[in-house]
Design an enzyme around this catalytic site. Structure first.
Site, PDB file in Angstrom:
ATOM      1  N   ASP A 151      -2.782   2.557  -6.162  1.00 34.62           N
ATOM      2  CA  ASP A 151      -1.786   2.630  -5.094  1.00 34.62           C
ATOM      3  C   ASP A 151      -1.705   1.416  -4.187  1.00 34.62           C
ATOM      4  OD1 ASP A 151      -4.262   3.122  -3.999  1.00 34.62           O
ATOM      5  OD2 ASP A 151      -3.550   4.647  -2.602  1.00 34.62           O
ATOM      6  N   GLU A 152      -2.360   0.332  -4.523  1.00 38.74           N
ATOM      7  CA  GLU A 152      -2.236  -0.858  -3.680  1.00 38.74           C
ATOM      8  C   GLU A 152      -2.471  -2.127  -4.488  1.00 38.74           C
ATOM      9  OE1 GLU A 152      -5.240  -1.577  -0.663  1.00 38.74           O
ATOM     10  OE2 GLU A 152      -6.530  -0.053  -1.564  1.00 38.74           O
ATOM     11  N   ASP A 209       0.857  -1.190   0.000  1.00 36.96           N
ATOM     12  CA  ASP A 209       0.000   0.000   0.000  1.00 36.96           C
ATOM     13  C   ASP A 209       0.892   1.239   0.000  1.00 36.96           C
ATOM     14  OD1 ASP A 209      -2.189   1.629   0.109  1.00 36.96           O
ATOM     15  OD2 ASP A 209      -2.710   1.182   2.190  1.00 36.96           O
TER      16      ASP A 209
END
EC number: 2.7.7.7
Length: 365
Positions: free
Chosen positions: A108-109, A14
């Site tokens: 983003d993860e 993350d």
């Protein structure tokens, strides 16, 4: 926990305050300062906040006006999705050097299954550390990670040592970890559900574990069986590298309410153009067009139409959305308009991949 099946090594990576961190990366003058990505006007919404801003209570989905009250020195920066996508692709390229089993959840993860990895490294913890170091050295951003036996626990763990940290939950630690875990930290338990659990005396994983599956299904519906399993470390969902996109959408919240249909059509034209560009960029098309309207009194209305063929053309999207708007003239001034395409042709491209795996008894982190 089940021990007769393959024990997997799952990493959840993350990125730390991704949008805000990218802006600080591109503009060093913003480093160390409280910034918010999004709109600062009275209708603006914070998409992301730097850690410096978060110390004042600023967070995503918060109105820009409230954010500036909490942090008068807050600096607002416009979103730049093309740049975020560019950085995200660089990060994912690093992931794929370790495993092909990468399941992105957003820009983003992502989940990574490194049970069998390209580096031949038996330690998922060391792999996570190496990936985080490479992201920092090659991209210039920090990331946090959670490592454990399934996606659920890995995701919960990745939030523990943020920013720029990681946490490993070894197989023998899973039971104690989940029993002591605050119910609010259980992935899938939102604010409303947490309050409902509190009212029933469920504050920790141990409290949840005392409830029968019948009790949980009675009070929490279909989610009851999910809660029953995950608190026991059972979450068999595999890392799916070919996640199928279900829909694609764009919307706009306006600084001033729109009461003129001419202005509404002008905004719909812009939104249709953005949706079309995203469809073309992702090489997909859809059949079902949905118009979303939020009025000044915050009531929400959606109208949909399914075409007999797949489309990604801007003009067709706009004309269909316009027809949906005229289907019933807005009864009030409008604060938000959105267009989404679903029933995408990605479903027709879905492939079923069968894998055979051997039972693995030893699991080194």
């Amino acid at each position: 926990m089940q021990t007769d099946k393959l024990i997997r090594k799952i990493i959840h990576v993350d990125m730390d305050a991704f949008y805000a961190s990218v802006e600080q990366l591109d503009n060093p003058a913003l480093k160390g300062k409280p910034i918010a990505v999004g709109g600062s006007g009275k209708r603006g919404v914070v998409s992301a906040a730097s850690y410096e801003a978060r110390t004042f209570g600023v967070k995503s989905a918060m109105s820009g006006s409230l954010a500036i009250k909490l942090c008068p020195e807050l600096i607002f920066v416009n979103t730049n999705f093309d740049r975020y996508i560019e950085i995200s692709k660089k990060i994912r390229k690093i992931f794929f050097e370790y495993t092909d089993l990468v399941e992105p959840l957003s820009l983003d993860e992502a989940y990574l299954d490194v049970t069998k990895n390209k580096k031949g490294n038996p330690s998922a913890s060391l792999i996570a550390k190496e990936i985080r170091d490479r992201i920092y050295n090659e991209v210039g951003l920090t990331a946090s990670a959670g490592i454990s036996i399934n996606k659920f626990i890995a995701k919960v763990a990745s939030d523990y040592n943020k920013p720029n940290g990681q946490k490993t939950i070894n197989p023998e630690e899973v039971t104690a970890f989940l029993e002591q875990l605050d119910i609010r930290k259980f992935y899938g338990v939102g604010k409303v559900t947490a309050e409902k659990m509190y009212q029933k005396g469920i504050f920790t994983g141990m409290d949840l574990k005392q409830k029968s599956i019948a009790y949980l299904e009675e009070h929490f519906g279909k989610s009851g069986s999910y809660y029953f399993d995950v608190v026991r470390g059972i979450h068999n969902s595999e890392v799916k590298p070919n996640r199928i996109r279900k829909s694609l959408a764009a919307e706009r919240t306006f600084s001033e309410n729109l009461s003129s249909e001419i202005f509404m059509l002008e905004k719909l034209d812009q939104i249709a153009d953005e949706v079309s560009r995203r469809l073309l960029k992702n090489n997909v098309a859809g059949k079902t067009i949905t118009l979303k309207i939020k009025y000044s009194d915050f009531t929400l209305q959606t109208r949909s139409k399914t075409l007999p063929y797949y489309i990604n053309d801007k003009d067709i999207i706009f004309e269909t959305a316009k027809d949906l708007l005229y289907q019933q003239k807005p009864s009030n001034s409008v604060r938000l308009l959105g267009i989404s395409l679903s029933n995408l042709n990605t479903e027709t491209q879905k492939k079923i991949i069968q894998k055979s795996v051997s039972v693995q008894l030893k699991f080194g982190f």
